[in-house]
Design an enzyme around this catalytic site. Sequence first.
Site, short mmCIF file in Angstrom:
data_model
loop_
_atom_site.label_atom_id
_atom_site.label_comp_id
_atom_site.label_asym_id
_atom_site.label_seq_id
_atom_site.Cartn_x
_atom_site.Cartn_y
_atom_site.Cartn_z
N HIS A 1 28.23 12.23 -13.14
CA HIS A 1 29.35 12.53 -11.82
C HIS A 1 29.21 11.24 -11.37
O HIS A 1 30.34 10.88 -10.67
CB HIS A 1 28.46 13.39 -10.76
CG HIS A 1 27.97 14.90 -10.81
ND1 HIS A 1 26.97 15.53 -10.80
CD2 HIS A 1 29.05 15.94 -11.12
CE1 HIS A 1 26.78 16.68 -10.91
NE2 HIS A 1 27.64 16.91 -12.05
N LYS B 1 25.58 31.90 -6.43
CA LYS B 1 23.84 30.86 -7.15
C LYS B 1 23.37 30.92 -6.08
O LYS B 1 23.68 30.80 -4.97
CB LYS B 1 25.45 29.71 -7.53
CG LYS B 1 26.10 29.80 -8.88
CD LYS B 1 26.06 28.95 -8.41
CE LYS B 1 27.30 29.08 -9.98
NZ LYS B 1 28.07 27.43 -10.13
N ARG C 1 31.99 17.34 -20.66
CA ARG C 1 30.50 16.72 -21.68
C ARG C 1 30.80 16.43 -23.42
O ARG C 1 31.00 15.88 -24.22
CB ARG C 1 29.55 16.73 -21.28
CG ARG C 1 29.21 16.43 -19.82
CD ARG C 1 28.09 16.92 -19.46
NE ARG C 1 28.50 18.72 -18.52
CZ ARG C 1 27.65 19.17 -18.36
NH1 ARG C 1 26.85 19.30 -17.68
NH2 ARG C 1 28.16 20.66 -17.58
N SER D 1 23.25 18.93 -14.28
CA SER D 1 21.75 19.07 -13.39
C SER D 1 21.37 19.76 -13.60
O SER D 1 19.38 19.78 -13.47
CB SER D 1 22.50 19.85 -12.11
OG SER D 1 23.18 18.41 -11.60
P1 ADP Z 1 29.93 23.12 -11.47
O1 ADP Z 1 28.58 24.11 -11.73
O2 ADP Z 1 30.76 23.73 -10.95
O3 ADP Z 1 30.50 23.59 -13.85
P2 ADP Z 1 28.79 20.53 -12.12
O4 ADP Z 1 27.81 19.97 -10.86
O5 ADP Z 1 27.58 21.42 -13.22
O6 ADP Z 1 29.22 21.82 -11.41
O7 ADP Z 1 30.14 19.82 -11.87
C1 ADP Z 1 30.66 20.17 -11.46
C2 ADP Z 1 31.53 18.59 -12.34
O8 ADP Z 1 31.24 17.24 -13.48
C3 ADP Z 1 32.08 19.55 -13.68
O9 ADP Z 1 33.60 19.42 -14.71
C4 ADP Z 1 31.38 19.06 -15.12
O10 ADP Z 1 31.84 19.20 -16.53
C5 ADP Z 1 30.98 17.46 -14.45
N1 ADP Z 1 29.67 16.64 -15.02
C6 ADP Z 1 28.34 17.54 -15.27
N2 ADP Z 1 27.52 16.54 -15.40
C7 ADP Z 1 29.14 15.97 -15.90
C8 ADP Z 1 28.17 14.41 -16.64
N3 ADP Z 1 26.83 13.76 -17.10
N4 ADP Z 1 28.99 13.38 -17.19
C9 ADP Z 1 30.38 13.71 -16.77
N5 ADP Z 1 30.51 15.22 -16.08
C10 ADP Z 1 30.14 15.67 -15.30
#
Ligand code: ADP
Length: 167
Positions: A20, A44, A93, A131
Amino acid sequence: MPHKMRAVYPGSFDPITLGHLDIITRLSPMYDEFIVLIANSPEKSYLFSAQERVELVKKSVKNFKNVKVDIFDGLTVDYAKSKKADVIIRGLRAVSDFEYEFAMANMNKTLNPEVETLIVFTHPEYSHIASRMVKEVAFYNGELKGLVPQVVVEALKNRIIKKGKKA
Ligand code: ADP
């Protein structure tokens, strides 16, 4: 006054990872204001409360002057409209992320044609970080360095010990 270019980067951020943070680092300089939007969906269940997730993001982005952090429990397009934001940023990803992101971008376009979705490829160094997996690594006491910011390493350790390993 000229229009400020605003981007919204929505997600669960439960917790924020280096993946992120990489997206924030690369994309935030392109906008006047870059808002990390923490989703707080009643459907959630999260390891960290919305307020805790906000604090972890805030601490991780404290050096980025134009990055703001906010919480929202509605539709991202409605939030974007209320803030006069131009763009929703999402990270991709792997191919497995594609269908979900495609469907979501199309839905958002239908709901509000004025907001664009910008999909950004993850840096290869971070493409394996999610995450959900980070929480699993923390649960089994694995090495968290290189996956999440240092403040999150500590928060995860505290949370998982406090929860009696019920992450
Ligand atoms: P959500 O539950 O909306 O998917 P996340 O917190 O998992 O929320 O992800 C938020 C955003 O960040 C999404 O667009 C996801 O694809 C992106 N994201 C998650 N992990 C990574 C990563 N390792 N690298 C780049 N982007 C990521």
